[in-house]
Design a protein around this motif. Structure first.
Motif, PDB file in Angstrom:
ATOM      1  N   ASP A   1      41.703  40.276  45.276  1.00 55.64           N
ATOM      2  CA  ASP A   1      42.114  39.288  46.659  1.00 55.64           C
ATOM      3  C   ASP A   1      41.050  38.835  46.624  1.00 55.64           C
ATOM      4  OD1 ASP A   1      40.128  41.012  47.225  1.00 55.64           O
ATOM      5  OD2 ASP A   1      40.475  41.182  49.210  1.00 55.64           O
ATOM      6  N   TYR A   2      39.948  38.418  45.934  1.00 53.58           N
ATOM      7  CA  TYR A   2      39.313  37.501  45.230  1.00 53.58           C
ATOM      8  C   TYR A   2      39.402  35.951  45.797  1.00 53.58           C
ATOM      9  CZ  TYR A   2      34.733  34.667  44.924  1.00 53.58           C
ATOM     10  OH  TYR A   2      33.503  34.022  44.839  1.00 53.58           O
ATOM     11  N   PHE A   3      40.447  35.740  44.655  1.00 54.88           N
ATOM     12  CA  PHE A   3      40.874  34.866  45.195  1.00 54.88           C
ATOM     13  C   PHE A   3      41.941  34.021  45.660  1.00 54.88           C
ATOM     14  CE2 PHE A   3      39.349  35.663  40.301  1.00 54.88           C
ATOM     15  CZ  PHE A   3      38.313  34.667  40.379  1.00 54.88           C
ATOM     16  N   PRO A   4      41.843  32.504  46.400  1.00 54.96           N
ATOM     17  CA  PRO A   4      43.347  32.235  47.227  1.00 54.96           C
ATOM     18  C   PRO A   4      44.434  32.290  46.672  1.00 54.96           C
ATOM     19  CG  PRO A   4      42.027  30.776  46.325  1.00 54.96           C
ATOM     20  CD  PRO A   4      40.780  30.991  45.748  1.00 54.96           C
ATOM     21  N   PHE A   5      44.648  31.950  45.508  1.00 55.84           N
ATOM     22  CA  PHE A   5      45.733  32.612  44.257  1.00 55.84           C
ATOM     23  C   PHE A   5      46.696  33.468  43.832  1.00 55.84           C
ATOM     24  CE2 PHE A   5      44.481  27.974  45.027  1.00 55.84           C
ATOM     25  CZ  PHE A   5      45.002  27.297  45.511  1.00 55.84           C
TER      26      PHE A   5
ATOM     27  N   SER B   1      40.384  29.510  52.999  1.00 55.94           N
ATOM     28  CA  SER B   1      38.938  29.657  53.045  1.00 55.94           C
ATOM     29  C   SER B   1      39.557  31.457  53.212  1.00 55.94           C
ATOM     30  CB  SER B   1      38.884  29.207  54.709  1.00 55.94           C
ATOM     31  OG  SER B   1      38.618  28.280  55.473  1.00 55.94           O
ATOM     32  N   GLY B   2      38.556  31.753  52.809  1.00 56.69           N
ATOM     33  CA  GLY B   2      39.147  33.274  52.385  1.00 56.69           C
ATOM     34  C   GLY B   2      37.406  33.641  52.664  1.00 56.69           C
ATOM     35  N   GLN B   3      37.174  34.942  51.270  1.00 53.43           N
ATOM     36  CA  GLN B   3      35.861  35.339  51.177  1.00 53.43           C
ATOM     37  C   GLN B   3      34.658  34.706  50.879  1.00 53.43           C
ATOM     38  OE1 GLN B   3      35.840  39.433  49.653  1.00 53.43           O
ATOM     39  NE2 GLN B   3      36.638  39.118  47.872  1.00 53.43           N
TER      40      GLN B   3
ATOM     41  N   GLN C   1      30.974  27.584  54.939  1.00 52.96           N
ATOM     42  CA  GLN C   1      31.664  27.093  56.088  1.00 52.96           C
ATOM     43  C   GLN C   1      33.542  27.342  56.134  1.00 52.96           C
ATOM     44  OE1 GLN C   1      32.443  22.915  55.255  1.00 52.96           O
ATOM     45  NE2 GLN C   1      34.258  23.000  57.145  1.00 52.96           N
ATOM     46  N   LYS C   2      34.033  27.724  57.367  1.00 55.08           N
ATOM     47  CA  LYS C   2      35.586  28.352  57.540  1.00 55.08           C
ATOM     48  C   LYS C   2      36.646  26.984  57.574  1.00 55.08           C
ATOM     49  CE  LYS C   2      34.142  32.546  56.413  1.00 55.08           C
ATOM     50  NZ  LYS C   2      34.277  33.280  54.912  1.00 55.08           N
ATOM     51  N   ALA C   3      37.643  26.951  57.212  1.00 53.74           N
ATOM     52  CA  ALA C   3      38.279  25.413  57.353  1.00 53.74           C
ATOM     53  C   ALA C   3      38.946  26.387  58.881  1.00 53.74           C
ATOM     54  CB  ALA C   3      39.673  25.583  56.744  1.00 53.74           C
TER      55      ALA C   3
END
Length: 138
Positions: A37-41, A110-112, A136-138
């Motif tokens: 689950d690290y990658f946004p895709f 955004s994510g971890q 930064q978090k969107a």
């Protein structure tokens, strides 16, 4: 403003084989393996070597539907991505858009990992550029 380069990612066909090779080349074990689950895709797997503040990522994918999978199919193994450090991703995107730079995503995600967006490889001589602000978090 872009502050530096935090990582270079190499797309590899066989992650296990590449890890063994790079551990010998770099004289060290990898520092972390990315969870699913690290990658946004989804569909991308990888790990990192910490090289005194910069990272070397080895990325792979079992699916040709991911960006890494498409890269491997079209180009073979090699430098896939350069990750830059930015202090304000929205300001950098606005500045670049004024100069007709295209992003792969309309808005950063955004994510971890923080907040990121990607410059299309056709605008950077075949290398995808990632704008990244890990805090930064969107």
């Amino acid at each position: 403003m872009i502050k530096g380069i935090s990582a270079v990612a190499v797309a590899v066909k066989d992650l296990d084989e590449a890890v063994q090779r790079f551990e010998v080349l770099l004289g060290q074990k990898y520092s972390r393996k990315f969870s699913d689950d690290y990658f946004p895709f989804p569909g991308i797997k990888g790990l990192a070597f910490d090289l005194e503040g910069a990272n070397l990522y080895l990325l792979s994918s079992d699916s040709e539907l991911t960006s890494v999978g498409r890269f491997l199919k079209n180009n073979g193994e090699g430098i896939f991505l350069i990750t830059t450090k930015t202090d304000n991703i929205e300001e950098d995107m606005a500045r670049m858009r004024e100069n007709e730079i295209e992003f792969l995503l309309q808005e950063p995600v955004s994510g971890q990992f923080g907040t990121v967006n990607f410059i299309h490889p056709k605008l950077a001589h075949g290398v995808q550029i990632e704008l990244s602000n890990p805090h930064q978090k969107a």
